[in-house]
Design an enzyme around this catalytic site. Structure first.
Site, short mmCIF file in Angstrom:
data_model
loop_
_atom_site.label_atom_id
_atom_site.label_comp_id
_atom_site.label_asym_id
_atom_site.label_seq_id
_atom_site.Cartn_x
_atom_site.Cartn_y
_atom_site.Cartn_z
N HIS A 1 25.32 -22.73 -13.08
CA HIS A 1 25.31 -21.53 -13.91
C HIS A 1 26.63 -21.47 -14.67
O HIS A 1 27.68 -21.22 -14.09
CB HIS A 1 25.12 -20.30 -13.03
CG HIS A 1 24.83 -19.04 -13.78
ND1 HIS A 1 25.18 -18.85 -15.11
CD2 HIS A 1 24.20 -17.90 -13.40
CE1 HIS A 1 24.80 -17.64 -15.50
NE2 HIS A 1 24.19 -17.05 -14.48
N CYS B 1 26.58 -13.16 -17.99
CA CYS B 1 25.69 -14.33 -18.05
C CYS B 1 24.86 -14.37 -19.33
O CYS B 1 24.17 -15.36 -19.59
CB CYS B 1 24.77 -14.33 -16.85
SG CYS B 1 25.66 -14.08 -15.31
N GLU C 1 12.25 -12.34 -12.59
CA GLU C 1 11.98 -13.04 -13.85
C GLU C 1 10.51 -13.47 -13.92
O GLU C 1 9.87 -13.39 -14.97
CB GLU C 1 12.90 -14.25 -14.02
CG GLU C 1 12.78 -14.91 -15.39
CD GLU C 1 13.89 -15.90 -15.68
OE1 GLU C 1 14.67 -16.24 -14.76
OE2 GLU C 1 13.97 -16.34 -16.85
N LYS D 1 19.51 -24.80 -14.61
CA LYS D 1 20.71 -24.50 -13.82
C LYS D 1 20.78 -25.34 -12.54
O LYS D 1 21.85 -25.58 -12.01
CB LYS D 1 20.76 -23.01 -13.45
CG LYS D 1 21.14 -22.11 -14.62
CD LYS D 1 21.32 -20.66 -14.19
CE LYS D 1 21.76 -19.77 -15.33
NZ LYS D 1 20.69 -19.50 -16.32
N PHE E 1 24.42 -9.56 -15.36
CA PHE E 1 24.89 -8.42 -14.58
C PHE E 1 25.23 -7.30 -15.55
O PHE E 1 25.74 -7.54 -16.65
CB PHE E 1 26.14 -8.79 -13.79
CG PHE E 1 25.85 -9.44 -12.46
CD1 PHE E 1 24.57 -9.54 -11.96
CD2 PHE E 1 26.90 -9.92 -11.70
CE1 PHE E 1 24.32 -10.13 -10.72
CE2 PHE E 1 26.67 -10.51 -10.46
CZ PHE E 1 25.39 -10.61 -9.97
#
Lengths: 85, 402
Positions: free
Chosen positions: B331, B162, B305, B326, B390
């Site tokens: 995403h 990502c 976050e 998003k 990730f």
């Protein structure tokens, strides 16, 4: 093997414990199974019983699949197995 | 160290097939998430996504070209063409050897893999098209952008899930700053909305079945999108020498690794990347007006976050606007940072902050000004764009009004 025995075997395998160390009153926490372990456990359950478990890691409480204890998991799987038949 | 500016932008994504359409959709708070229209969708648990709709590949490319262009390459080429056109550059002389391309992607030619595995495994065929390898390879998009525009300098693909686009753009920035290149095409592209692509994500149990609601109390997962964003990054003096229109300055970049868990994010790692980007840009924390959040809509990302933003900005976190686009375009995985950079450019150039749509109630663990549901008029001079992958890999861009 009963549903309960199969689930205990799956959880014991995931938690690296002997099946005799897993009781119905245990929780994922007491077994040391984290969120990744839970997702793997659910996959193993789906494979073992040929069922689809409606579990979303983002909203466990709303998934309709109670994972608060080993006893709850057994009951939830028994329900899903019954639905399948 | 040389300063770097953006002189061209292009995109095709679920909100629009070019930049003006996309920005108008972001300003209007359009949600492009809907029922997936892909093969075997009935065998998926997750049946929603943000697809690029109204798109016919034959309208853009010849039949011969399409034998070599996976959907992710097509998206990259369409976005790159728009960016080059806006920049006014032509790579016909010595500029070409001082120009390159670095794009992010996570899945590369995943549709090509999906189709051909299906052919050999499910349909039992023993023959595939001769160009499967050049079509599916992760560097296919970069190579075709290079070939199409005669970019003869540094060219490679970055794949960090990502964060791919942000890592790619960070490398492009570093190359121009250091003098390795004068112009870099950069951004990212993704086309993962196929049966295998969704099925793999489904297994992780982090996808929502009903929508993407970042920072909202009732959020229940991410929703995938597809598309590309490509920009022309250019050395400031190079852009000024040719009288180019400058969209904004790429002021800084930083990356960090959590070195902790393969999927669960760490607030400390994310905070270090944000603070690093500010330091690299020479921007004080309280000068930042807007952050385009990673904001995936998962329980864990948005909570982590928020904590990271509070850690990096202290009390200024309560004066910042933070939104996740998003909820509108989904995403885009390896392409997401590139499309989200468009929201940052809109903030700096048009004084419009893109909203977080789908907001249905505050989560005490996400207590930031997330610009809920409606775009806002605001003047900001410096912005950040977050991407946390990730694998615990964090990449943050800092942009400044020019």
């Amino acid at each position: 093997m009963s549903v309960q025995d199969k689930i205990i075997a799956i959880l014991a395998d995931q938690a690296l414990l002997d099946v005799s160390d897993v009781t119905l009153d245990d929780t994922l926490d007491s077994l040391g199974i984290d969120s990744m372990g839970l997702v793997e456990t659910i996959f193993a359950i789906e494979e073992a019983f040929d069922i689809t478990v409606p579990f979303n890691a983002n909203a466990p409480a709303e998934s309709g699949f109670d994972v608060t204890s080993v006893r709850a998991i057994v009951a939830a799987v028994e329900g899903l197995v019954k639905e399948r038949v | 160290m040389r300063r770097v500016v953006i002189t061209g932008a292009g995109t095709i994504n679920p909100l629009g097939h070019d930049v003006p359409t996309t920005l108008a959709a972001m300003q209007a708070g359009t949600c492009a998430i809907g029922p997936l229209d892909i093969r075997d969708v009935d065998r998926l648990q997750i049946q929603i996504g943000a697809q690029v709709s109204g798109y016919k590949e034959a309208d853009h490319f010849s039949r011969q070209d399409l034998t070599l262009y996976d959907r992710f390459t097509q998206f990259a080429l369409i976005a790159a063409r728009q960016a080059v056109d806006q920049s006014g550059l032509a790579f016909t002389d010595a500029t070409a050897e001082r120009a390159g391309v670095i794009l992010g992607t996570s899945g590369g030619g995943l549709n090509t893999q999906d189709d051909n595995y299906r052919a050999v495994y499910e349909e039992g065929k023993n023959r595939v098209h001769p160009f499967i390898v050049p079509r599916l390879m992760n560097n296919a998009a970069v190579s075709h952008v290079s070939i199409t525009h005669n970019l003869r300098g540094p060219a490679f693909t970055v794949s960090t899930a990502c964060a791919s686009s942000n890592h790619a753009m960070g490398q492009a920035l570093a190359m121009i700053r250091s003098g390795m290149a004068d112009v870099m095409m950069t951004g990212g592209s993704e086309a993962m909305l196929c049966f295998g692509g969704i099925k793999a994500w489904e297994g992780l149990r982090v996808m929502s079945r009903d929508g993407c609601r970042p920072f909202s109390i009732n959020r229940n997962g991410m929703v995938q999108g597809e598309g590309a964003g490509v920009f022309v990054f250019e050395a400031l003096e190079h852009a000024q020498a040719r009288g180019a229109e400058i969209l904004c300055e790429v002021a800084g970049f930083a990356m960090s690794s959590d070195a902790a868990d393969i999927v669960t994010p760490s607030a400390a790692g994310a905070s270090r990347a944000m603070r690093g980007a500010l330091a690299d840009a020479g921007i004080a924390g309280d000068a930042v007006g807007y952050i385009n959040a990673h904001g995936t809509g998962t329980t864990v990302n948005d909570r982590t976050e928020t904590a990271a933003i509070r850690d990096a900005f202290g009390p200024h976190a309560d004066r910042l606007m933070v939104s996740s686009t998003k909820a509108m375009h989904g995403h885009l995985i390896g392409g997401t940072g590139a499309v989200e950079l468009l929201a940052c450019i809109m903030a700096l150039r048009d004084d419009v902050i893109a909203p977080t749509v789908g907001f249905a109630g505050s989560d005490p663990e996400c207590d930031l000004d997330i610009v809920p549901n409606e775009a806002r008029q605001a003047h900001v001079d410096a912005v950040l764009s977050n991407a946390f992958a990730f694998g615990g890999l964090n990449a943050v861009m800092a942009l400044r009004r020019f």
